[in-house]
Each structure stands twice: as structure tokens, then as C-alpha cells.
Design a protein around this motif. Structure first.
Motif, mmCIF file in Angstrom:
data_model
loop_
_atom_site.group_PDB
_atom_site.id
_atom_site.type_symbol
_atom_site.label_atom_id
_atom_site.label_comp_id
_atom_site.label_asym_id
_atom_site.label_seq_id
_atom_site.Cartn_x
_atom_site.Cartn_y
_atom_site.Cartn_z
ATOM 1 N N PRO A 104 61.504 51.873 58.195
ATOM 2 C CA PRO A 104 62.442 52.418 57.870
ATOM 3 C C PRO A 104 63.617 53.078 59.101
ATOM 4 O O PRO A 104 65.103 53.128 59.270
ATOM 5 N N ASN A 105 63.245 53.636 60.688
ATOM 6 C CA ASN A 105 64.232 54.744 61.330
ATOM 7 C C ASN A 105 64.578 53.505 62.634
ATOM 8 O O ASN A 105 64.646 54.050 63.011
ATOM 9 N N GLY A 106 64.099 51.975 62.567
ATOM 10 C CA GLY A 106 63.928 51.147 63.359
ATOM 11 C C GLY A 106 62.846 51.361 64.642
ATOM 12 O O GLY A 106 62.638 51.345 66.059
ATOM 13 N N LEU A 107 61.672 52.288 64.320
ATOM 14 C CA LEU A 107 60.544 52.425 65.452
ATOM 15 C C LEU A 107 59.476 51.678 64.917
ATOM 16 O O LEU A 107 58.785 51.237 63.878
ATOM 17 N N VAL A 108 58.379 51.866 65.675
ATOM 18 C CA VAL A 108 57.591 50.911 66.193
ATOM 19 C C VAL A 108 55.914 51.860 66.350
ATOM 20 O O VAL A 108 56.804 52.236 67.438
ATOM 21 N N MET B 264 58.780 53.397 70.136
ATOM 22 C CA MET B 264 59.930 52.969 70.533
ATOM 23 C C MET B 264 60.497 52.139 69.472
ATOM 24 O O MET B 264 59.929 51.667 68.242
ATOM 25 N N ASP B 265 61.827 52.256 70.097
ATOM 26 C CA ASP B 265 62.524 51.369 69.086
ATOM 27 C C ASP B 265 62.017 49.934 70.278
ATOM 28 O O ASP B 265 62.374 50.060 71.294
ATOM 29 N N ASP B 266 63.388 48.877 69.611
ATOM 30 C CA ASP B 266 63.742 47.633 71.208
ATOM 31 C C ASP B 266 64.158 48.219 72.493
ATOM 32 O O ASP B 266 63.349 48.526 73.557
#
Length: 152
Positions: A34-38, A56-58
């Protein structure tokens, strides 16, 4: 991401001077929290030793793919950090893979110095091993009955 020919940077076609973005063909494969992280698991490329887990995010992934050094996104500080910039314990990228679900990355790196902020080689030394029932082979699992609640 080995074996595929992706440009790791794309440019803004409008010429507005914005930072390059992660290749959309890569970005589309990621399942983010949900925070845009992997999650990004870092492994020593030659020994296969698991060193650490980062996020990491994009943009962090784009930097990692294009700069050859591992960059993470700090959830606590809400900023990017490139491994080794302050500690001198660099992680040089050897390969980056995405898992089958797109929700985890495997970074194979050449770790220089400690990977953990505690000064340990890996982040799994200080935390320590947890007690687990260990099955040494498939045949053990067939002959060992599961533990009852009173045995646990």
C-alpha cells in the motif's frame, strides 16, 4: 533483471527536464504494498549468502538498475539511501530478478564489508535463529508424526 533487454531509464518525451522513470515494462510487473514499495532481498552473488532485506519503490529500483549500486527507500526516514554512501560498505549490482508474483526482487550483489547496520556481515546474525522443527529429508516428514499441542 537478467536475460531481458530493458532500457533501465526512459526519458520524458516532453523535454521538461524531469528525472527518467523506471521502464514501464518493468514497472507494470511490480506488485507494490500500500505504500508503493516492494521487498528487495540482497544476496551475495558468488556464495549465495542472504545478506539483507530492504524496500524499493520505482525510483529506487530505477537507480539500482541504472547506476550499478543498490539503492533502497527508507520507510522510517522517508528518503532514498544508497548502500555504502555513509558506511563504505557498498553493494555492487551483479543481477536483479523479479519473483513470479512480482512482489519481491532478488538483488545479487558483490557486498563490500558488512551488509547490516550493526556491523555484521548479514542482517540475520544479530537477530539469531528461531527454534524450528527441522526435517532433514522428505522421508523424515513421512515418518515423523506432527507434534501435539502438549509437545510444543
Amino acid at each position: 533483471m537478467t536475460g531481458e533487454n530493458f532500457d533501465t531509464e526512459t526519458t520524458d518525451p516532453t523535454g521538461s527536464g524531469q528525472q527518467p522513470a523506471l521502464d514501464p515494462r518493468i514497472a507494470d510487473r511490480l506488485k507494490r504494498d500500500p505504500n508503493g514499495l516492494v521487498a528487495a532481498i540482497v544476496q551475495q552473488f558468488d556464495t549465495r549468502e542472504v545478506l539483507m532485506l530492504g524496500w524499493m519503490d520505482d525510483e529506487a529500483l530505477r537507480r539500482t538498475l541504472s547506476e550499478g549500486r543498490v539503492t533502497f527507500y527508507s520507510r522510517s526516514r522517508q528518503e532514498y539511501w544508497r548502500k555504502g554512501d555513509t558506511s563504505g560498505h557498498y553493494q555492487y549490482v551483479r543481477s536483479v530478478s523479479i519473483d513470479c508474483d512480482g512482489d519481491a526482487l532478488l538483488i545479487e550483489a558483490d557486498q563490500i564489508g558488512a551488509a547490516c547496520h550493526t556491523g555484521e556481515r548479514t542482517c540475520f546474525i544479530t537477530g539469531g535463529e528461531l527454534p524450528a522443527h527441522v526435517i532433514t529429508s522428505h522421508f523424515d516428514s513421512l515418518t515423523t508424526p506432527p507434534a501435539t499441542e502438549s509437545e510444543q
